[in-house]
Design a protein around this motif. Structure first.
Motif, PDB file in Angstrom:
ATOM      1  N   SER A  63     -10.065   4.410  -0.925  1.00  0.00           N
ATOM      2  CA  SER A  63     -11.065   3.201  -1.169  1.00  0.00           C
ATOM      3  C   SER A  63     -10.471   1.881  -0.843  1.00  0.00           C
ATOM      4  N   ILE A  64      -9.226   1.480  -1.569  1.00  0.00           N
ATOM      5  CA  ILE A  64      -8.489   0.404  -1.691  1.00  0.00           C
ATOM      6  C   ILE A  64      -8.061   0.151   0.102  1.00  0.00           C
ATOM      7  N   LYS A  65      -7.252   1.060   0.502  1.00  0.00           N
ATOM      8  CA  LYS A  65      -6.787   0.951   2.055  1.00  0.00           C
ATOM      9  C   LYS A  65      -8.007   0.547   3.066  1.00  0.00           C
ATOM     10  N   THR A  66      -9.007   1.533   2.763  1.00  0.00           N
ATOM     11  CA  THR A  66     -10.224   0.972   3.783  1.00  0.00           C
ATOM     12  C   THR A  66     -10.821  -0.390   3.413  1.00  0.00           C
ATOM     13  N   MET A  67     -10.845  -0.804   2.229  1.00  0.00           N
ATOM     14  CA  MET A  67     -11.319  -2.092   2.283  1.00  0.00           C
ATOM     15  C   MET A  67     -10.466  -3.112   2.737  1.00  0.00           C
ATOM     16  N   LEU A  68      -9.016  -2.902   2.309  1.00  0.00           N
ATOM     17  CA  LEU A  68      -8.319  -4.071   2.547  1.00  0.00           C
ATOM     18  C   LEU A  68      -8.264  -4.087   4.351  1.00  0.00           C
ATOM     19  N   GLU A  69      -8.221  -3.024   5.028  1.00  0.00           N
ATOM     20  CA  GLU A  69      -8.136  -2.986   6.318  1.00  0.00           C
ATOM     21  C   GLU A  69      -9.766  -3.575   6.963  1.00  0.00           C
ATOM     22  N   SER A  70     -10.654  -3.126   6.425  1.00  0.00           N
ATOM     23  CA  SER A  70     -12.033  -3.661   7.146  1.00  0.00           C
ATOM     24  C   SER A  70     -12.486  -4.970   6.549  1.00  0.00           C
ATOM     25  N   GLU A  71     -12.177  -5.244   5.494  1.00  0.00           N
ATOM     26  CA  GLU A  71     -12.894  -6.452   4.694  1.00  0.00           C
ATOM     27  C   GLU A  71     -11.708  -7.861   4.414  1.00  0.00           C
ATOM     28  N   PHE A  72     -10.681  -7.576   4.932  1.00  0.00           N
ATOM     29  CA  PHE A  72      -9.668  -8.663   4.547  1.00  0.00           C
ATOM     30  C   PHE A  72      -8.945  -8.795   5.941  1.00  0.00           C
ATOM     31  N   ILE A  73      -8.074  -9.749   6.071  1.00  0.00           N
ATOM     32  CA  ILE A  73      -6.934 -10.050   7.033  1.00  0.00           C
ATOM     33  C   ILE A  73      -5.941  -9.556   6.299  1.00  0.00           C
ATOM     34  N   PHE A  74      -5.307  -8.317   6.578  1.00  0.00           N
ATOM     35  CA  PHE A  74      -4.103  -7.851   5.638  1.00  0.00           C
ATOM     36  C   PHE A  74      -2.730  -7.937   6.302  1.00  0.00           C
ATOM     37  N   TYR A  75      -1.733  -8.531   5.481  1.00  0.00           N
ATOM     38  CA  TYR A  75      -0.415  -8.522   6.075  1.00  0.00           C
ATOM     39  C   TYR A  75       0.596  -7.899   5.015  1.00  0.00           C
ATOM     40  N   ASN A  76       1.519  -7.646   5.431  1.00  0.00           N
ATOM     41  CA  ASN A  76       2.704  -6.941   4.453  1.00  0.00           C
ATOM     42  C   ASN A  76       3.877  -7.918   4.658  1.00  0.00           C
ATOM     43  N   ALA A  77       3.872  -8.930   3.695  1.00  0.00           N
ATOM     44  CA  ALA A  77       5.305  -9.748   3.877  1.00  0.00           C
ATOM     45  C   ALA A  77       6.205  -9.038   3.167  1.00  0.00           C
ATOM     46  N   ASP A  78       7.258  -8.369   3.932  1.00  0.00           N
ATOM     47  CA  ASP A  78       8.117  -7.412   3.497  1.00  0.00           C
ATOM     48  C   ASP A  78       9.442  -8.397   3.501  1.00  0.00           C
ATOM     49  N   PHE A  79      10.324  -8.067   2.184  1.00  0.00           N
ATOM     50  CA  PHE A  79      11.629  -8.674   2.175  1.00  0.00           C
ATOM     51  C   PHE A  79      12.684  -7.653   2.070  1.00  0.00           C
ATOM     52  N   LYS A  84      16.786  -5.498   9.220  1.00  0.00           N
ATOM     53  CA  LYS A  84      16.886  -6.750   9.679  1.00  0.00           C
ATOM     54  C   LYS A  84      15.679  -6.930  10.225  1.00  0.00           C
ATOM     55  N   LEU A  85      15.064  -7.900  10.081  1.00  0.00           N
ATOM     56  CA  LEU A  85      13.783  -8.216  10.593  1.00  0.00           C
ATOM     57  C   LEU A  85      13.861  -9.604  11.737  1.00  0.00           C
ATOM     58  N   ASP A  86      12.833  -9.639  12.694  1.00  0.00           N
ATOM     59  CA  ASP A  86      12.928 -10.559  13.563  1.00  0.00           C
ATOM     60  C   ASP A  86      13.158 -11.924  12.711  1.00  0.00           C
ATOM     61  N   LYS A  87      13.569 -12.876  13.293  1.00  0.00           N
ATOM     62  CA  LYS A  87      13.735 -14.382  12.867  1.00  0.00           C
ATOM     63  C   LYS A  87      12.310 -14.940  12.357  1.00  0.00           C
ATOM     64  N   GLU A  88      11.323 -14.648  13.534  1.00  0.00           N
ATOM     65  CA  GLU A  88      10.008 -15.214  13.679  1.00  0.00           C
ATOM     66  C   GLU A  88       9.480 -14.559  12.336  1.00  0.00           C
ATOM     67  N   VAL A  89       9.287 -13.189  12.194  1.00  0.00           N
ATOM     68  CA  VAL A  89       8.620 -12.555  10.880  1.00  0.00           C
ATOM     69  C   VAL A  89       9.384 -13.208   9.576  1.00  0.00           C
ATOM     70  N   VAL A  90      10.697 -13.108   9.455  1.00  0.00           N
ATOM     71  CA  VAL A  90      11.470 -13.868   8.282  1.00  0.00           C
ATOM     72  C   VAL A  90      10.782 -15.126   7.905  1.00  0.00           C
TER      73      VAL A  90
END
Length: 142
Positions: A63-79, A84-90
């Motif tokens: 229920s939460i996953k579906t709502m985040l995917e459909s009702e929000f612009i969702f982004y995972n800011a991973d640290f 190693k992440l791309d410099k742009e993503v960092v």
């Protein structure tokens, strides 16, 4: 087996990233265009045990996953610490953390408007149904 689980977790987390060009301005533009609020999940995918529990308890609930995917612009800011992440993503992740998570709380789900003003922040410790209601209350009216 441990590596398989880590690899599976990595793919599950990266599948949530919805900023096509990894640009914080694009995130705001997408939110304005879609008339949606933004949900940013701050995580440490390869070091934060609590992040794994938060993801499992809340973000993987259908229920939460579906709502985040459909009702929000969702982004995972991973640290991650080892990956190693791309410099742009960092740079995007750091800019989002500075604006939305200045206390560096991990894990944390932040709901913000299209201008990146924090509307709500959800940390571990609450029941999934309470978290669902908090997220649902931040949906934009279409």
């Amino acid at each position: 087996m441990k590596y398989f689980i880590l690899l599976l977790a990595f793919f599950a987390l990266t599948a949530f990233n919805t900023i096509p060009d990894h640009n914080a301005e694009a995130l705001s533009k997408d939110a304005r265009t879609a008339n949606k609020n933004i949900a940013v999940y701050f995580s440490g995918s390869d070091w934060c045990v609590n992040c794994y529990g938060f993801k499992k308890k809340y973000l993987e609930q259908e229920s939460i996953k579906t709502m985040l995917e459909s009702e929000f612009i969702f982004y995972n800011a991973d640290f991650p610490q080892r990956k190693k992440l791309d410099k742009e993503v960092v740079l995007v992740n750091e800019a989002l953390a500075e604006k939305l998570n200045p206390e560096d709380i991990f894990p944390l789900l932040v709901i913000a408007d299209a201008e990146l003003n924090v509307l709500s922040a959800i940390a571990p410790g609450e029941q999934a149904d309470v978290v669902y209601k908090k997220i649902e209350s931040q949906k934009t009216k279409h």
